[in-house]
Write a protein that holds these residues in place. Structure first.
Motif, PDB file in Angstrom:
ATOM      1  N   THR A  37       0.799  -1.227   0.000  1.00  0.00           N
ATOM      2  CA  THR A  37       0.000   0.000   0.000  1.00  0.00           C
ATOM      3  C   THR A  37       0.836   1.283   0.000  1.00  0.00           C
ATOM      4  N   SER A  38       2.171   1.146  -0.051  1.00  0.00           N
ATOM      5  CA  SER A  38       3.003   2.345  -0.044  1.00  0.00           C
ATOM      6  C   SER A  38       4.350   2.047  -0.705  1.00  0.00           C
ATOM      7  N   HIS A  39       5.039   3.124  -1.053  1.00  0.00           N
ATOM      8  CA  HIS A  39       6.382   2.966  -1.610  1.00  0.00           C
ATOM      9  C   HIS A  39       7.336   2.389  -0.581  1.00  0.00           C
ATOM     10  N   LYS A  40       7.156   2.764   0.675  1.00  0.00           N
ATOM     11  CA  LYS A  40       8.017   2.254   1.739  1.00  0.00           C
ATOM     12  C   LYS A  40       7.925   0.730   1.813  1.00  0.00           C
ATOM     13  N   THR A  41       6.707   0.221   1.796  1.00  0.00           N
ATOM     14  CA  THR A  41       6.504  -1.234   1.848  1.00  0.00           C
ATOM     15  C   THR A  41       7.070  -1.899   0.603  1.00  0.00           C
ATOM     16  N   LEU A  42       6.799  -1.318  -0.561  1.00  0.00           N
ATOM     17  CA  LEU A  42       7.309  -1.884  -1.807  1.00  0.00           C
ATOM     18  C   LEU A  42       8.832  -1.930  -1.785  1.00  0.00           C
ATOM     19  N   GLU A  43       9.460  -0.842  -1.377  1.00  0.00           N
ATOM     20  CA  GLU A  43      10.922  -0.792  -1.348  1.00  0.00           C
ATOM     21  C   GLU A  43      11.501  -1.807  -0.366  1.00  0.00           C
ATOM     22  N   GLU A  44      10.868  -1.975   0.795  1.00  0.00           N
ATOM     23  CA  GLU A  44      11.330  -2.963   1.774  1.00  0.00           C
ATOM     24  C   GLU A  44      11.287  -4.372   1.192  1.00  0.00           C
ATOM     25  N   LYS A  45      10.182  -4.700   0.536  1.00  0.00           N
ATOM     26  CA  LYS A  45      10.021  -6.045  -0.029  1.00  0.00           C
ATOM     27  C   LYS A  45      10.990  -6.273  -1.180  1.00  0.00           C
ATOM     28  N   LEU A  46      11.214  -5.254  -2.002  1.00  0.00           N
ATOM     29  CA  LEU A  46      12.162  -5.387  -3.113  1.00  0.00           C
ATOM     30  C   LEU A  46      13.600  -5.498  -2.590  1.00  0.00           C
ATOM     31  N   ARG A  47      13.926  -4.724  -1.552  1.00  0.00           N
ATOM     32  CA  ARG A  47      15.278  -4.752  -0.993  1.00  0.00           C
ATOM     33  C   ARG A  47      15.626  -6.142  -0.470  1.00  0.00           C
ATOM     34  N   ILE A  48      14.647  -6.823   0.132  1.00  0.00           N
ATOM     35  CA  ILE A  48      14.866  -8.190   0.623  1.00  0.00           C
ATOM     36  C   ILE A  48      15.315  -9.100  -0.515  1.00  0.00           C
ATOM     37  N   ASP A  90       4.193  -5.254 -14.245  1.00  0.00           N
ATOM     38  CA  ASP A  90       5.625  -5.128 -14.524  1.00  0.00           C
ATOM     39  C   ASP A  90       6.432  -5.634 -13.328  1.00  0.00           C
ATOM     40  N   ILE A  91       6.023  -5.241 -12.125  1.00  0.00           N
ATOM     41  CA  ILE A  91       6.705  -5.701 -10.910  1.00  0.00           C
ATOM     42  C   ILE A  91       6.566  -7.209 -10.765  1.00  0.00           C
ATOM     43  N   ALA A  92       5.364  -7.731 -10.961  1.00  0.00           N
ATOM     44  CA  ALA A  92       5.113  -9.165 -10.800  1.00  0.00           C
ATOM     45  C   ALA A  92       5.908 -10.003 -11.792  1.00  0.00           C
ATOM     46  N   VAL A  93       6.034  -9.540 -13.016  1.00  0.00           N
ATOM     47  CA  VAL A  93       6.776 -10.293 -14.040  1.00  0.00           C
ATOM     48  C   VAL A  93       8.272 -10.290 -13.732  1.00  0.00           C
ATOM     49  N   LYS A  94       8.778  -9.161 -13.272  1.00  0.00           N
ATOM     50  CA  LYS A  94      10.217  -9.050 -13.022  1.00  0.00           C
ATOM     51  C   LYS A  94      10.638  -9.645 -11.686  1.00  0.00           C
ATOM     52  N   THR A  95       9.697  -9.992 -10.837  1.00  0.00           N
ATOM     53  CA  THR A  95       9.983 -10.623  -9.541  1.00  0.00           C
ATOM     54  C   THR A  95       9.123 -11.872  -9.397  1.00  0.00           C
ATOM     55  N   ARG A  96       9.242 -12.776 -10.318  1.00  0.00           N
ATOM     56  CA  ARG A  96       8.380 -13.966 -10.339  1.00  0.00           C
ATOM     57  C   ARG A  96       8.291 -14.655  -8.991  1.00  0.00           C
ATOM     58  N   TYR A  97       7.088 -15.064  -8.641  1.00  0.00           N
ATOM     59  CA  TYR A  97       6.771 -15.795  -7.423  1.00  0.00           C
ATOM     60  C   TYR A  97       6.931 -14.953  -6.164  1.00  0.00           C
ATOM     61  N   VAL A  98       7.223 -13.654  -6.286  1.00  0.00           N
ATOM     62  CA  VAL A  98       7.371 -12.797  -5.123  1.00  0.00           C
ATOM     63  C   VAL A  98       6.161 -11.871  -4.985  1.00  0.00           C
ATOM     64  N   PHE A  99       5.712 -11.323  -6.098  1.00  0.00           N
ATOM     65  CA  PHE A  99       4.548 -10.445  -6.104  1.00  0.00           C
ATOM     66  C   PHE A  99       3.489 -11.008  -7.037  1.00  0.00           C
TER      67      PHE A  99
END
Length: 104
Positions: A37-48, A90-99
């Protein structure tokens, strides 16, 4: 994701049809089934997963890249409320099985 592709100002943009306006699409972080629901959450999940914010001077866009040698780049509007289904897919395709992209 339905809509019409429009060529404007030298770029192609997807204009979503009004039929999509009533349907809400959300980005879900698969391991915890959490709705992003936010850029902060998205960035945290991507950073992992090894993604880092790409330095950019454009005030309207935030970009993430996976590593200096990777060609994958995720671009999203700086205003989280402007993120559309095309950004989510775009996010889901580039991070398969994560989003995942789901209808809410």
């Amino acid at each position: 994701m339905t809509g019409v592709w429009v060529f404007k100002n030298g770029a192609v943009h997807l204009v979503e049809t009004p039929m999509d306006a009533g349907r809400r699409t959300v980005l879900v972080y698969s391991p915890t089934n959490e709705v992003v629901t936010s850029h902060k959450t998205l960035e945290e999940k991507l950073r992992i997963r090894g993604w880092v914010r790409y330095p950019l001077s454009d005030p309207d866009i935030i970009q993430f890249h996976q590593s200096p040698s990777s060609v994958l780049l995720i671009s999203v509007p700086r205003d989280f409320s402007r993120i559309r289904s095309m950004h989510m897919y775009d996010i889901a395709v580039k991070t398969r099985y994560v989003f995942l992209v789901k209808d809410a």
